[in-house]
Design a protein around this motif. Structure first.
Motif, mmCIF file in Angstrom:
data_model
loop_
_atom_site.group_PDB
_atom_site.id
_atom_site.type_symbol
_atom_site.label_atom_id
_atom_site.label_comp_id
_atom_site.label_asym_id
_atom_site.label_seq_id
_atom_site.Cartn_x
_atom_site.Cartn_y
_atom_site.Cartn_z
ATOM 1 N N ASN A 51 0.865 -1.181 0.000
ATOM 2 C CA ASN A 51 0.000 0.000 0.000
ATOM 3 C C ASN A 51 0.899 1.227 0.000
ATOM 4 N N THR A 80 1.328 -7.020 -5.771
ATOM 5 C CA THR A 80 0.513 -5.884 -6.197
ATOM 6 C C THR A 80 1.004 -4.649 -5.458
ATOM 7 N N CYS A 82 -0.343 -0.721 -4.684
ATOM 8 C CA CYS A 82 -1.609 0.013 -4.726
ATOM 9 C C CYS A 82 -1.437 1.470 -4.324
ATOM 10 N N GLY A 112 -6.075 -4.842 -5.228
ATOM 11 C CA GLY A 112 -4.829 -5.606 -5.247
ATOM 12 C C GLY A 112 -4.944 -6.935 -4.531
#
Length: 130
Positions: A51, A80, A82, A112
Motif C-alpha cells: 500500500n 501488487t 496500490c 490488489g
C-alpha cells in the motif's frame, strides 16, 4: 507509520506492506523487515501487496525498493502495488521491467488483494490439472 505483516485475506496468506503517507527514508526500515520476512518462505510462494497511497519516494527509498525486489524475487509468486500517483507509477514500471517480477498496479488495496486471491486460485487450478 509504515509496517509489514502477514495477512490472511479470504484464506490466502499475503505479505502486506503499508508505506501509506510516508516520505522517503521513513519507509526504508519497513522494506528491510520485508526482506527478512520473505526469506522464511519457500521459493515462488510469496504473494505480496504494498500500500503506497500518498507515499513519497526519494533516491534512497527507490534504491532500497530495487534491492528488496531483487533479493525477494526468488521467493515471490506475485506482487501488487496500490495507490501510486502517475509519476510513481512510471518509476515502478521501470523497476518491474528491470527485474522481470510478476507485479501489478492497482488504485486500491482491496483491488490488489482481490487480484492476488484470484491469481492464487488460478495457480492452484493449473497445478491440479498438470
Amino acid at each position: 507509520m509504515s509496517f509489514c505483516e502477514i495477512r490472511d485475506y479470504k484464506g490466502v496468506k499475503i505479505v502486506y506492506t503499508d508505506i501509506k503517507g510516508t516520505s522517503g527514508d521513513e519507509a526504508i526500515p519497513t522494506f528491510e523487515k520485508v526482506q527478512g520476512l520473505v526469506q522464511k518462505f519457500p521459493d515462488k510462494s510469496v504473494l505480496s501487496c504494498v500500500n503506497a497511497t500518498d507515499a513519497r519516494f526519494n533516491k534512497n527509498l527507490l534504491s532500497t525498493i530495487k534491492d528488496t525486489v531483487k533479493k525477494n524475487n526468488p521467493k515471490s509468486k506475485a506482487t501488487t502495488v496500490c495507490g501510486l500517483n502517475k509519476l510513481s507509477t512510471v518509476i515502478l514500471k521501470s523497476i518491474i521491467s528491470a527485474t522481470g517480477r510478476q507485479m501489478r498496479l492497482f488504485d486500491t488495496v482491496e483491488e490488489g488483494m482481490e487480484w492476488l486471491v484470484e491469481y492464487e486460485a488460478k495457480s492452484a487450478q493449473k497445478s491440479m490439472s498438470a
